[in-house]
Scaffold this motif. Sequence first.
Motif, mmCIF file in Angstrom:
data_model
loop_
_atom_site.group_PDB
_atom_site.id
_atom_site.type_symbol
_atom_site.label_atom_id
_atom_site.label_comp_id
_atom_site.label_asym_id
_atom_site.label_seq_id
_atom_site.Cartn_x
_atom_site.Cartn_y
_atom_site.Cartn_z
ATOM 1 N N UNK A 1 0.838 -1.186 0.000
ATOM 2 C CA UNK A 1 0.000 0.000 0.000
ATOM 3 C C UNK A 1 0.876 1.239 0.000
ATOM 4 N N UNK A 2 0.662 2.119 -0.972
ATOM 5 C CA UNK A 2 1.469 3.332 -1.065
ATOM 6 C C UNK A 2 0.568 4.537 -0.858
ATOM 7 N N UNK A 3 1.043 5.416 -0.031
ATOM 8 C CA UNK A 3 0.209 6.542 0.349
ATOM 9 C C UNK A 3 -0.187 7.379 -0.863
ATOM 10 N N UNK A 4 -1.458 7.719 -0.893
ATOM 11 C CA UNK A 4 -2.018 8.556 -1.965
ATOM 12 C C UNK A 4 -1.923 7.897 -3.343
ATOM 13 N N UNK A 5 -1.492 6.643 -3.369
ATOM 14 C CA UNK A 5 -1.365 5.974 -4.659
ATOM 15 C C UNK A 5 -2.258 4.750 -4.743
ATOM 16 N N UNK A 6 -2.473 4.105 -3.622
ATOM 17 C CA UNK A 6 -3.353 2.944 -3.655
ATOM 18 C C UNK A 6 -2.661 1.666 -3.232
ATOM 19 N N UNK A 7 -3.392 0.568 -3.358
ATOM 20 C CA UNK A 7 -2.879 -0.733 -2.949
ATOM 21 C C UNK A 7 -2.635 -1.589 -4.184
ATOM 22 N N UNK A 8 -1.559 -2.370 -4.133
ATOM 23 C CA UNK A 8 -1.199 -3.216 -5.261
ATOM 24 C C UNK A 8 -0.872 -4.611 -4.750
ATOM 25 N N UNK A 9 -1.164 -5.586 -5.554
ATOM 26 C CA UNK A 9 -0.752 -6.939 -5.199
ATOM 27 C C UNK A 9 0.758 -6.974 -5.106
ATOM 28 N N UNK A 10 1.264 -7.568 -4.042
ATOM 29 C CA UNK A 10 2.702 -7.551 -3.802
ATOM 30 C C UNK A 10 3.453 -8.212 -4.942
ATOM 31 N N UNK A 11 4.646 -7.722 -5.150
ATOM 32 C CA UNK A 11 5.497 -8.204 -6.235
ATOM 33 C C UNK A 11 6.860 -8.506 -5.637
ATOM 34 N N UNK A 12 6.961 -9.567 -4.865
ATOM 35 C CA UNK A 12 8.185 -9.787 -4.085
ATOM 36 C C UNK A 12 9.410 -9.914 -4.975
ATOM 37 N N UNK A 13 10.480 -9.265 -4.562
ATOM 38 C CA UNK A 13 11.739 -9.358 -5.293
ATOM 39 C C UNK A 13 12.388 -10.708 -4.992
#
Lengths: 241, 241
Positions: B76-88
């Motif tokens: 979850x990024x502030x003011x940007x929204x939530x994204x499915x994690x993309x683990x490195x």
Amino acid sequence: MTIADPQLTLLNSPPAQAGEDRAMTIRDHLRDAIVDRRLAPGTKLSEAEVGTLFDVSRTVVRAALQALAFEGLVKSERNRGAFVANPSPEEARQVFDSRRLIEPGIARAAAGRLSPGDIATFRKQLIEESRLLAERGALARRAEIRASGDFHLLLASVAGNVILHRFMEELVARSSLVIALYGNSGASSCGHNEHADILAALESGDGERAAQLLVTHINHIEADLDLRHSTGLPLREALSR
Amino acid sequence: MTIADPQLTLLNSPPAQAGEDRAMTIRDHLRDAIVDRRLAPGTKLSEAEVGTLFDVSRTVVRAALQALAFEGLVKSERNRGAFVANPSPEEARQVFDSRRLIEPGIARAAAGRLSPGDIATFRKQLIEESRLLAERGALARRAEIRASGDFHLLLASVAGNVILHRFMEELVARSSLVIALYGNSGASSCGHNEHADILAALESGDGERAAQLLVTHINHIEADLDLRHSTGLPLREALSR
DNA sequence: TTCGCCCAGATTGTATGCAATCCTGTGTGG
DNA sequence: CCACACAGGATTGCATACAATCTGGGCGAA
């Protein structure tokens, strides 16, 4: 007013937070208060009241409380509210079981990654601990518990695994709560300078010895607790179990 | 429409949920979708869109997304929204490092607590895994990954430590994501019936052997991954790193 | 008196509205 | 042609209003 005056010290932060995340700020302040036992286990954390204290709406308070519930420091009951966690002796044992399982591995990992900067940070940490250990009073005792936890967190940080670090954050916080609840305040809770021994083992690159010392250390912490009976039984929860 | 049609299968639950907790229901459905890779890593989870799909307000969706963010399945990024994690790949390695550290201890604990009922449950679980292993198709592959994770969760459940169980829930979920991302679909992802061997060791009360087999098993899972390069590079995140 | 019911107050659960922030595409000047 | 600025639209952050639920006290009947 269910929340007593010690909470007013929660608001010692700059009142005008920059555009940061206010929910996480409130979460951190509440967590500090819980770990320091300024908020006693079982205390109700009313959304409206917390919101008033921090001058935010219930929305952000709910986010903070949800975060704390995730860490196990707060127990949230539907339609009833959030309460400071009141870990049972069984839960306390599980916390230490978990630490005995995880921390040795962290020590071994940290031994292979210790940088000179890390050592310096550790030394500063140990000095701070000694200072608090020498002081008297309940306030110093709180700070001592906190500082002791910081040592373990620092260790996890050096180990370099962010997942394990987060696990340790949770375990250390819960440990502080458990110590506050069940600690025999008579004995020095984390007394001996076992931390220094652990650091020495790390510096000599002997991760195995550090792991061993860490387990012993955790055993000492747990041995200082009195897990035989639950404290007080806060009315309601006595029946719901 | 950023969310593609497979998501419509999210809504296969009884539309009229009883007075339960809707946020947690949505969290569970989203987690299933993420672990099954019906929602690809990096996918944006718009509050409004998810809310429309589940017919709730953004408030409830936010709570669900926050919960998933805690578990590491959503970023979850502030003011940007939530994204499915993309683990490195590095995160992936840390997931397996953590499992290698924790699961052996869980196996040892479970060995001393295995009840006949537990054994029966394990047997049912193994049968289900075999069934899925025999099947063909991407759908069976998904179910296989899921079932494989359930085995490890069952083990943690038998061990009887709720804290470690929750840690394992998170690790297993993240493992599923990692396998979906980096798995060489060529080899059978969790192929051999190592699970059966582990159960046999448990039944014979040999916790040490079970722990050993478990580490080997985790190594096999990780060895089947290709962690050398990040997949695709989802536009934005390619630059932010 | 005691038990049960019902209602009022208080608290949480949810939806919605508004402000702030970010992204995108267009236009202008160099 | 490119760089930059800015405005429009979309999305999130937060506050507030309303609905649902729980709690506790009062009242009446057995």
